[in-house]
Design a protein around this motif. Structure first.
Motif, PDB file in Angstrom:
ATOM      1  N   ASN A 293       0.802  -1.217   0.000  1.00  0.00           N
ATOM      2  CA  ASN A 293       0.000   0.000   0.000  1.00  0.00           C
ATOM      3  C   ASN A 293       0.841   1.277   0.000  1.00  0.00           C
ATOM      4  OD1 ASN A 293      -3.057  -0.882   0.528  1.00  0.00           O
ATOM      5  ND2 ASN A 293      -1.743  -2.228   1.721  1.00  0.00           N
ATOM      6  N   ASN A 294       2.134   1.116  -0.301  1.00  0.00           N
ATOM      7  CA  ASN A 294       3.050   2.272  -0.375  1.00  0.00           C
ATOM      8  C   ASN A 294       3.033   3.113   0.903  1.00  0.00           C
ATOM      9  OD1 ASN A 294       3.918   1.730  -3.080  1.00  0.00           O
ATOM     10  ND2 ASN A 294       1.941   2.520  -3.799  1.00  0.00           N
ATOM     11  N   LEU A 295       3.045   2.429   2.048  1.00  0.00           N
ATOM     12  CA  LEU A 295       3.087   3.104   3.346  1.00  0.00           C
ATOM     13  C   LEU A 295       4.489   2.956   3.922  1.00  0.00           C
ATOM     14  CD1 LEU A 295      -0.279   1.697   4.772  1.00  0.00           C
ATOM     15  CD2 LEU A 295       0.084   3.943   3.758  1.00  0.00           C
ATOM     16  N   ASN A 296       4.951   3.957   4.634  1.00  0.00           N
ATOM     17  CA  ASN A 296       6.303   3.859   5.191  1.00  0.00           C
ATOM     18  C   ASN A 296       6.384   4.273   6.664  1.00  0.00           C
ATOM     19  OD1 ASN A 296       6.132   6.659   5.110  1.00  0.00           O
ATOM     20  ND2 ASN A 296       7.331   6.827   3.226  1.00  0.00           N
ATOM     21  N   ASN A 297       5.208   4.548   7.294  1.00  0.00           N
ATOM     22  CA  ASN A 297       5.249   4.963   8.698  1.00  0.00           C
ATOM     23  C   ASN A 297       4.020   4.460   9.443  1.00  0.00           C
ATOM     24  OD1 ASN A 297       5.967   6.138  11.092  1.00  0.00           O
ATOM     25  ND2 ASN A 297       5.432   8.217  10.500  1.00  0.00           N
ATOM     26  N   GLY A 298       3.949   3.149   9.572  1.00  0.00           N
ATOM     27  CA  GLY A 298       2.827   2.556  10.286  1.00  0.00           C
ATOM     28  C   GLY A 298       1.563   2.506   9.453  1.00  0.00           C
ATOM     29  N   ILE A 299       0.538   1.858  10.019  1.00  0.00           N
ATOM     30  CA  ILE A 299      -0.735   1.733   9.301  1.00  0.00           C
ATOM     31  C   ILE A 299      -1.810   2.512  10.060  1.00  0.00           C
ATOM     32  CG2 ILE A 299      -2.456   0.105   8.402  1.00  0.00           C
ATOM     33  CD1 ILE A 299      -0.084  -1.911   8.183  1.00  0.00           C
ATOM     34  N   GLU A 300      -2.372   1.958  11.131  1.00  0.00           N
ATOM     35  CA  GLU A 300      -3.403   2.701  11.870  1.00  0.00           C
ATOM     36  C   GLU A 300      -2.804   3.741  12.811  1.00  0.00           C
ATOM     37  OE1 GLU A 300      -2.178  -0.517  14.644  1.00  0.00           O
ATOM     38  OE2 GLU A 300      -2.611  -0.449  12.481  1.00  0.00           O
ATOM     39  N   ILE A 301      -1.499   3.606  13.101  1.00  0.00           N
ATOM     40  CA  ILE A 301      -0.810   4.535  14.002  1.00  0.00           C
ATOM     41  C   ILE A 301       0.652   4.617  13.579  1.00  0.00           C
ATOM     42  CG2 ILE A 301      -0.320   2.690  15.672  1.00  0.00           C
ATOM     43  CD1 ILE A 301      -0.668   4.750  17.931  1.00  0.00           C
ATOM     44  N   THR A 302       1.227   5.805  13.655  1.00  0.00           N
ATOM     45  CA  THR A 302       2.644   5.934  13.309  1.00  0.00           C
ATOM     46  C   THR A 302       3.510   5.381  14.430  1.00  0.00           C
ATOM     47  OG1 THR A 302       2.860   8.149  14.271  1.00  0.00           O
ATOM     48  CG2 THR A 302       2.194   8.014  11.938  1.00  0.00           C
ATOM     49  N   ASN A 303       4.727   5.005  14.069  1.00  0.00           N
ATOM     50  CA  ASN A 303       5.652   4.483  15.063  1.00  0.00           C
ATOM     51  C   ASN A 303       5.979   5.543  16.120  1.00  0.00           C
ATOM     52  OD1 ASN A 303       7.432   2.243  15.907  1.00  0.00           O
ATOM     53  ND2 ASN A 303       9.064   3.705  15.475  1.00  0.00           N
ATOM     54  N   GLU A 304       6.108   6.795  15.685  1.00  0.00           N
ATOM     55  CA  GLU A 304       6.420   7.888  16.612  1.00  0.00           C
ATOM     56  C   GLU A 304       5.356   8.014  17.699  1.00  0.00           C
ATOM     57  OE1 GLU A 304       6.344  12.787  16.648  1.00  0.00           O
ATOM     58  OE2 GLU A 304       5.900  11.682  14.800  1.00  0.00           O
ATOM     59  N   ILE A 305       4.091   8.028  17.294  1.00  0.00           N
ATOM     60  CA  ILE A 305       3.003   8.197  18.271  1.00  0.00           C
ATOM     61  C   ILE A 305       2.871   6.950  19.135  1.00  0.00           C
ATOM     62  CG2 ILE A 305       0.530   8.564  18.555  1.00  0.00           C
ATOM     63  CD1 ILE A 305       2.156  11.041  17.666  1.00  0.00           C
ATOM     64  N   PHE A 306       3.052   5.773  18.529  1.00  0.00           N
ATOM     65  CA  PHE A 306       2.976   4.540  19.318  1.00  0.00           C
ATOM     66  C   PHE A 306       4.043   4.535  20.411  1.00  0.00           C
ATOM     67  CE2 PHE A 306       4.166   0.202  20.333  1.00  0.00           C
ATOM     68  CZ  PHE A 306       2.938  -0.399  20.562  1.00  0.00           C
ATOM     69  N   GLU A 307       5.280   4.800  20.038  1.00  0.00           N
ATOM     70  CA  GLU A 307       6.368   4.726  21.010  1.00  0.00           C
ATOM     71  C   GLU A 307       6.264   5.822  22.070  1.00  0.00           C
ATOM     72  OE1 GLU A 307       8.235   2.350  21.491  1.00  0.00           O
ATOM     73  OE2 GLU A 307       8.122   1.206  19.633  1.00  0.00           O
ATOM     74  N   SER A 308       5.778   6.997  21.697  1.00  0.00           N
ATOM     75  CA  SER A 308       5.666   8.083  22.684  1.00  0.00           C
ATOM     76  C   SER A 308       4.524   7.829  23.671  1.00  0.00           C
ATOM     77  CB  SER A 308       5.477   9.428  21.989  1.00  0.00           C
ATOM     78  OG  SER A 308       4.278   9.464  21.248  1.00  0.00           O
ATOM     79  N   ASN A 309       3.642   6.881  23.346  1.00  0.00           N
ATOM     80  CA  ASN A 309       2.538   6.523  24.247  1.00  0.00           C
ATOM     81  C   ASN A 309       2.649   5.072  24.719  1.00  0.00           C
ATOM     82  OD1 ASN A 309       0.218   8.786  24.280  1.00  0.00           O
ATOM     83  ND2 ASN A 309       1.217   8.785  22.271  1.00  0.00           N
ATOM     84  N   SER A 310       3.826   4.493  24.564  1.00  0.00           N
ATOM     85  CA  SER A 310       3.980   3.071  24.858  1.00  0.00           C
ATOM     86  C   SER A 310       3.713   2.733  26.326  1.00  0.00           C
ATOM     87  CB  SER A 310       5.377   2.582  24.452  1.00  0.00           C
ATOM     88  OG  SER A 310       6.379   3.290  25.162  1.00  0.00           O
ATOM     89  N   ASP A 311       4.008   3.649  27.237  1.00  0.00           N
ATOM     90  CA  ASP A 311       3.780   3.361  28.661  1.00  0.00           C
ATOM     91  C   ASP A 311       2.315   3.057  28.930  1.00  0.00           C
ATOM     92  OD1 ASP A 311       6.433   3.686  29.223  1.00  0.00           O
ATOM     93  OD2 ASP A 311       6.233   5.629  30.214  1.00  0.00           O
ATOM     94  N   ILE A 312       1.429   3.910  28.423  1.00  0.00           N
ATOM     95  CA  ILE A 312       0.005   3.694  28.703  1.00  0.00           C
ATOM     96  C   ILE A 312      -0.553   2.548  27.868  1.00  0.00           C
ATOM     97  CG2 ILE A 312      -0.860   5.423  27.035  1.00  0.00           C
ATOM     98  CD1 ILE A 312      -3.021   6.088  29.132  1.00  0.00           C
ATOM     99  N   ILE A 313      -0.031   2.357  26.661  1.00  0.00           N
ATOM    100  CA  ILE A 313      -0.509   1.258  25.820  1.00  0.00           C
ATOM    101  C   ILE A 313      -0.181  -0.091  26.455  1.00  0.00           C
ATOM    102  CG2 ILE A 313      -0.111   0.081  23.611  1.00  0.00           C
ATOM    103  CD1 ILE A 313       0.118   2.926  22.345  1.00  0.00           C
TER     104      ILE A 313
END
Length: 338
Positions: A293-313
Motif C-alpha cells: 500500500n506504499n506506506l512507510n510509517n505505520g498503518i493505523e498509528i505511526t511508530n512515533e506516536i505509538f512509542e511516545s505513548n507506549s507506557d500507557i498502551i
C-alpha cells in the motif's frame, strides 16, 4: 452481598453501572495486592477451562496468569483441540464442561456460540473475544483511563475512537459509554459507523449518566479537546487481501499521527491501542501491508506516536490481567469482599 456471583460476562450490557465500577475497583484492589505481594488466593483449587477457537497472546496469558496467581488450575483448549460444534454440539459441550470446571472462557468468532455456551452452562462463561464484542479488553481500558486520570470520574472523561468504529472494540466501547457515561466520539468514514439502532440505544442510555456519544467523519470535530484517542488495527486475519487494501484506502486519512494529535488542542491527550499494533514493518503482516500500500510509517498509528505513548498502551495490556482476575473472583466466590 456479591451480586456478580455465578454471573457470566458475554458483553458489557450484561452488567449495570454499579457492576462495572465494582469490577474496576476490585481489579485495582487485586492489582495493588499483587504488587505488594499480599494477594489472597480466593480461587485456590478452582478449575478453569480456556476455549480458544481464535488464537491469542494477551487474552490467553492474562487468563492463565490470573488463574495461577489465584491458585486456580487451567486447561487450554486450542483451535483444533475440541469437537465444539463439529462432532459435539455446543449445548452438549457446555453441559460436559459444567460438570468438570468452575468457569469457562471462550474466545472465537460467532457471538452466538458463546451465547449458546452460557445458556446451557451451570457455571460462569467469560467472553475473551468474539467478532461482535470484546468486554475484557474494554474493562482493562476503563481501568487504564481511571488510573491515568485519577482526578476525573469516568463520566467526565472523553475518548475518541478512530478507525473501524463498528468492530468489536467500537461496539463494546459504545456499551461501556452507555453504562458509565463516558463521553465517546466515534470517528470514521460513514460506512464504518455502527448499526444506527444500536448506536441510538447506547446514546440514549449514556444520557442517563450525563454522557454523550457521537459519530462523525470529521477528525477535527471528533478529537477536539479529548482526553484519549483510541485506535485498533484495521484488518482481521482470515479476510481476503483485497478487503484489507480496500479498507486501508478508506481509512488512511484516519491514521493516528502527530497531525491528529495537534487537532486535539490538548497537549495532555493520551493514545490508547488494544494491540497488536501495526506501527512499523517489524512483523510479516505489517511489512506486507506497508509494501503493498506504499506506506512507510505505520498503518493505523505511526511508530512515533505509538512509542511516545507506549507506557500507557502497555499498561492497557497489563490491566487485562487485573480486570480478568476481578471478573473471575467476583463471579466464582459467593461471599467475596475486600
Amino acid at each position: 452481598m456479591n451480586t456478580l456471583y455465578k454471573k457470566s460476562c458475554l458483553r458489557l450490557l450484561d452488567f449495570c453501572n454499579h457492576d462495572i465500577k465494582y469490577i474496576i475497583d476490585v481489579a485495582s484492589f487485586l492489582k495493588n495486592a499483587k504488587k505488594n505481594n499480599k494477594e489472597n488466593l480466593y480461587l485456590k483449587n478452582k478449575k478453569i477451562v480456556l476455549i480458544f477457537e481464535k488464537e491469542s497472546t494477551r487474552t490467553r496469558c492474562a487468563f492463565e496468569v490470573a488463574a495461577f496467581d489465584q491458585g486456580a488450575h487451567v486447561t487450554y483448549l486450542g483451535p483444533k483441540s475440541t469437537h465444539l460444534g463439529y462432532k459435539e454440539s455446543i449445548k452438549d459441550t457446555a453441559r460436559v464442561l459444567s460438570k468438570m470446571y468452575h468457569g469457562i472462557q471462550y474466545r472465537g468468532h460467532n457471538h452466538e456460540v458463546i451465547e449458546t455456551l452460557a445458556k446451557h452452562s451451570t457455571i460462569p462463561v467469560w467472553n475473551g473475544l468474539t467478532e461482535t464484542f470484546h468486554p475484557t479488553q474494554i474493562l482493562a481500558d476503563l481501568l487504564t483511563m481511571k488510573e491515568s486520570l485519577s482526578s476525573k470520574s469516568l463520566s467526565n472523561i472523553s475518548c475518541a475512537y478512530v478507525g473501524d468504529t463498528k468492530n468489536n472494540i467500537g461496539l463494546t466501547l459504545l456499551e461501556a459509554a452507555s453504562l458509565v457515561g463516558l463521553n465517546l466520539r466515534l470517528v470514521s468514514p460513514i460506512q464504518f459507523w455502527p448499526n444506527a439502532e444500536f448506536f441510538l440505544k447506547c446514546k440514549s442510555k449514556a444520557r442517563e449518566r450525563n454522557g454523550d456519544i457521537i459519530c462523525t467523519e470529521s477528525i477535527e470535530e471528533g478529537v477536539k479537546n479529548v482526553d484519549f484517542i483510541y485506535t485498533d488495527v484495521w484488518i482481521s486475519m482470515g479476510e481476503p487481501r483485497k478487503q484489507w487494501t480496500d479498507r486501508i484506502k478508506l481509512l488512511q486519512s484516519y491514521q493516528v499521527n502527530s497531525s491528529m494529535l495537534h487537532l486535539t488542542n490538548n497537549k495532555k491527550t493520551k493514545v490508547l491501542h488494544c494491540l497488536p499494533a501495526l506501527h512499523d514493518d517489524n512483523t510479516i503482516i505489517g511489512k506486507e501491508i506497508m509494501n503493498n500500500n506504499n506506506l512507510n510509517n505505520g498503518i493505523e498509528i505511526t511508530n512515533e506516536i505509538f512509542e511516545s505513548n507506549s507506557d500507557i498502551i502497555f499498561k492497557q495490556s497489563e490491566n487485562r490481567l487485573h480486570t480478568i482476575k476481578a471478573l473471575m473472583v467476583t463471579s466464582l466466590i459467593e461471599n467475596f469482599s475486600y
